[in-house]
Design an enzyme around this catalytic site. Structure first.
Site, PDB file in Angstrom:
ATOM      1  N   HIS A  21       0.805  -1.119  -0.114  1.00 17.76           N
ATOM      2  CA  HIS A  21       0.194   0.019   0.021  1.00 17.76           C
ATOM      3  C   HIS A  21       0.903   1.215  -0.178  1.00 17.76           C
ATOM      4  O   HIS A  21       1.580   1.526   0.768  1.00 17.76           O
ATOM      5  CB  HIS A  21      -0.971  -0.203   1.275  1.00 17.76           C
ATOM      6  CG  HIS A  21      -2.067  -0.953   1.133  1.00 17.76           C
ATOM      7  ND1 HIS A  21      -2.939  -1.010   2.132  1.00 17.76           N
ATOM      8  CD2 HIS A  21      -2.310  -1.885   0.263  1.00 17.76           C
ATOM      9  CE1 HIS A  21      -3.931  -1.960   1.689  1.00 17.76           C
ATOM     10  NE2 HIS A  21      -3.554  -2.511   0.718  1.00 17.76           N
ATOM     11  N   TYR A  58      -9.227   5.554   6.795  1.00 19.27           N
ATOM     12  CA  TYR A  58      -9.396   5.963   8.248  1.00 19.27           C
ATOM     13  C   TYR A  58     -10.368   7.071   8.145  1.00 19.27           C
ATOM     14  O   TYR A  58     -10.116   8.239   7.779  1.00 19.27           O
ATOM     15  CB  TYR A  58      -8.014   6.468   8.956  1.00 19.27           C
ATOM     16  CG  TYR A  58      -7.220   5.343   9.214  1.00 19.27           C
ATOM     17  CD1 TYR A  58      -6.088   4.852   8.262  1.00 19.27           C
ATOM     18  CD2 TYR A  58      -6.783   4.920  10.481  1.00 19.27           C
ATOM     19  CE1 TYR A  58      -5.077   3.771   8.530  1.00 19.27           C
ATOM     20  CE2 TYR A  58      -5.809   3.902  10.746  1.00 19.27           C
ATOM     21  CZ  TYR A  58      -5.211   3.386   9.516  1.00 19.27           C
ATOM     22  OH  TYR A  58      -4.340   2.151  10.061  1.00 19.27           O
ATOM     23  N   PRO A  60      -4.812   0.536  18.513  1.00 19.04           N
ATOM     24  CA  PRO A  60      -4.397  -0.171  17.375  1.00 19.04           C
ATOM     25  C   PRO A  60      -4.283   0.940  16.155  1.00 19.04           C
ATOM     26  O   PRO A  60      -4.101   0.504  15.139  1.00 19.04           O
ATOM     27  CB  PRO A  60      -5.477  -1.082  17.181  1.00 19.04           C
ATOM     28  CG  PRO A  60      -6.450  -0.620  18.239  1.00 19.04           C
ATOM     29  CD  PRO A  60      -5.878   0.214  19.155  1.00 19.04           C
ATOM     30  N   LYS A  63       0.773  -0.224  15.107  1.00 20.49           N
ATOM     31  CA  LYS A  63       2.179  -0.109  15.585  1.00 20.49           C
ATOM     32  C   LYS A  63       2.461  -1.455  16.271  1.00 20.49           C
ATOM     33  O   LYS A  63       3.917  -1.712  16.592  1.00 20.49           O
ATOM     34  CB  LYS A  63       2.593   1.221  16.090  1.00 20.49           C
ATOM     35  CG  LYS A  63       2.508   2.382  15.439  1.00 20.49           C
ATOM     36  CD  LYS A  63       4.044   2.463  14.870  1.00 20.49           C
ATOM     37  CE  LYS A  63       4.098   3.385  13.573  1.00 20.49           C
ATOM     38  NZ  LYS A  63       3.834   2.738  12.429  1.00 20.49           N
ATOM     39  N   TYR A  85       3.747   6.123   9.833  1.00 21.65           N
ATOM     40  CA  TYR A  85       3.098   5.160   9.327  1.00 21.65           C
ATOM     41  C   TYR A  85       3.833   4.118   8.717  1.00 21.65           C
ATOM     42  O   TYR A  85       3.805   2.793   8.809  1.00 21.65           O
ATOM     43  CB  TYR A  85       1.742   5.419   8.437  1.00 21.65           C
ATOM     44  CG  TYR A  85       0.719   4.381   8.400  1.00 21.65           C
ATOM     45  CD1 TYR A  85      -0.316   4.777   9.218  1.00 21.65           C
ATOM     46  CD2 TYR A  85       0.750   3.436   7.482  1.00 21.65           C
ATOM     47  CE1 TYR A  85      -1.527   3.905   9.243  1.00 21.65           C
ATOM     48  CE2 TYR A  85      -0.357   2.549   7.568  1.00 21.65           C
ATOM     49  CZ  TYR A  85      -1.418   2.735   8.247  1.00 21.65           C
ATOM     50  OH  TYR A  85      -2.426   1.838   8.292  1.00 21.65           O
TER      51      TYR A  85
HETATM   52  C1  PHB Z   1      -5.966  -4.307  10.104  1.00 24.39           C
HETATM   53  O1  PHB Z   1      -6.086  -4.513   8.983  1.00 24.39           O
HETATM   54  O2  PHB Z   1      -6.275  -5.020  11.224  1.00 24.39           O
HETATM   55  C2  PHB Z   1      -5.573  -2.809  10.822  1.00 24.39           C
HETATM   56  C3  PHB Z   1      -5.164  -1.913   9.968  1.00 24.39           C
HETATM   57  C4  PHB Z   1      -4.587  -0.937  10.387  1.00 24.39           C
HETATM   58  C5  PHB Z   1      -4.712  -0.549  11.836  1.00 24.39           C
HETATM   59  C6  PHB Z   1      -5.207  -1.372  12.538  1.00 24.39           C
HETATM   60  C7  PHB Z   1      -5.652  -2.667  12.303  1.00 24.39           C
HETATM   61  O3  PHB Z   1      -4.422   0.933  12.038  1.00 24.39           O
END
Ligand code: PHB
Length: 397
Positions: free
Chosen positions: A78, A207, A299, A303, A391
């Site tokens: 990504h 997000y 989450p 990280k 990130y």
């Molecule tokens: C996930 O795909 O489970 C996931 C991705 C990004 C995050 C948290 C969980 O910030």
């Protein structure tokens, strides 16, 4: 009475999740023996859904250390994420901003790859054990020892030069660090996580910040997707029908650009804990902690696993310096080095969390300021670069 069968090794590792296994693998490459014990069974670890994003250096570590290159074949690179607010998506282009990307590759697959690599290389692994106890880590004598009852009911003792606690957020090793300090931050919300049978709704992660709270649209495969939405910590996952879940997700992703989520049956639903935690220092005597045993991040930003892998990369080098070069300070240096990154990641996770979540009772000022912050990120390459760099992962060091 003393019917323990005794094994001698250099490093006894409590915890056979990704952190413990990666450490065992890196030590093996350095010619250092280890034994791994975990109370969970392999199938239970492989079946527990966790986050799914690997930083660039986590991918490099898996591939370059010879664990597996499956992430490159089956994972998805990504090159950005979407931040969605005010009814529109705004792409943060990691490649353009910082020349880096991340990979969607679930933690469960990382575990499967690491476990296969340790089995392939003859690792001494004990899963499904009980009554694990650790002693002798304070000083030179008595020797560091881990006792447990193995999955075949045999009492065992592992005597080692060092013990590593990679035993997760419910660590038993954590308490052995004398003079420890624990730093917590609780949040007034949790995440409701779902696995759904549906095609992907977007090529990258979204997000989303909305008046109803945060939502995250992630992916797993062509036919199964992972999504989350902010909820009350006391929420009962079983009380949510598929329709109610989709209505909530749709409302949080609603906008003016025609974006629509792909629906399908919800095949798993769970409420996930949400907090920040760090224990300092990460070492004491002949014991070192790694990963969630020493720190937990919320989450947002994914990280947790990346930090654990970064810890064990540093720890493997420190163990080698300690055992092979007699460097007495190596473990303490590890703690200082690891904690620098841990606090940076704590801030990053906290920052992404507070920028995107809704807090009950927030004033209009708070809400407008939050939108101002999001605009500051997407409207400026300088603002966005901070997100992109954090990130995809800061360079090691
Ligand atoms: C996930 O795909 O489970 C996931 C991705 C990004 C995050 C948290 C969980 O910030």
């Amino acid at each position: 009475m003393n019917e323990h069968s005794t094994t001698r090794t250099e490093v006894a590792i409590v915890g056979g999740g990704p952190a413990g296994l990666m450490l065992s693998h890196l030590l093996h490459l350095a010619g250092i023996d280890s034994v791994v014990v975990d109370h969970r069974r392999v199938a239970d670890i492989a079946g527990t859904h966790r986050a799914g994003i690997l930083e660039r250096d986590s991918v490099r570590l898996l591939v370059d250390s010879g664990v597996s290159d499956r992430v490159l074949r089956e994972g998805h690179e990504h090159e950005g994420i979407d931040l969605r607010f005010g009814g529109l998506s705004h792409r943060v282009d990691f490649s353009a901003l910082v020349g880096a990307s991340c990979w969607l590759y679930p933690q469960t697959e990382v575990f499967v790859d690491l476990h296969a690599a340790r089995v392939r290389d003859g690792g001494d692994l004990h899963y499904g054990v009980r009554d694990t106890a650790v002693s002798g880590t304070d000083g030179p004598a008595p020797e560091p020892t881990v006792t447990f009852v193995d999955a075949e009911d045999r009492p065992r003792r592992v005597v080692a030069d060092l013990v590593v606690g990679a035993d997760g957020s419910r660590s038993i090793c954590r308490a052995l660090v004398a003079g420890r300090r624990q730093h917590f931050r609780e949040y007034p919300f949790a995440w409701f996580g779902v696995l759904v049978e549906a095609p992907p709704s977007a090529p990258e992660l979204i997000y989303a910040r909305s008046e109803r709270g945060f939502a995250l649209i992630s992916q797993r495969t062509d036919v199964v997707q992972r999504m989350y939405f902010q909820c009350d910590p006391g929420e009962d996952a079983a009380a949510w029908s598929d329709d109610r879940i989709w209505a909530e997700l749709d409302a949080r992703l609603a906008g003016h650009d025609g974006f629509a989520l792909q629906h399908g049956p919800v095949i798993e639903r769970t409420v996930l804990p949400f907090r920040s935690f760090v224990q300092t220092p990460m070492t004491h005597g002949r014991l070192a902690l790694a990963g969630d045993a020493a720190h937990t991040v919320p989450p947002t930003g994914a990280k947790g696993l990346n930090l654990a892998l970064s810890d064990v990369r540093l720890l493997a080098e420190a163990v080698e310096r300690s055992l092979r070069k007699g460097d007495e300070d190596a473990l303490d240096v590890y703690s200082d080095q690891a904690l620098r990154r841990v606090w940076r990641a704590q801030h990053f996770s906290y920052w992404m969390t507070t920028m995107l979540h809704r807090v009950d009772g927030a004033s209009e000022f708070d809400e407008l300021r939050q939108l101002g912050e999001l605009r500051g990120i997407v409207a400026s390459p300088h603002g966005a670069a901070y997100l992109a760099e954090g990130y995809t992962g800061w360079p090691n060091g």
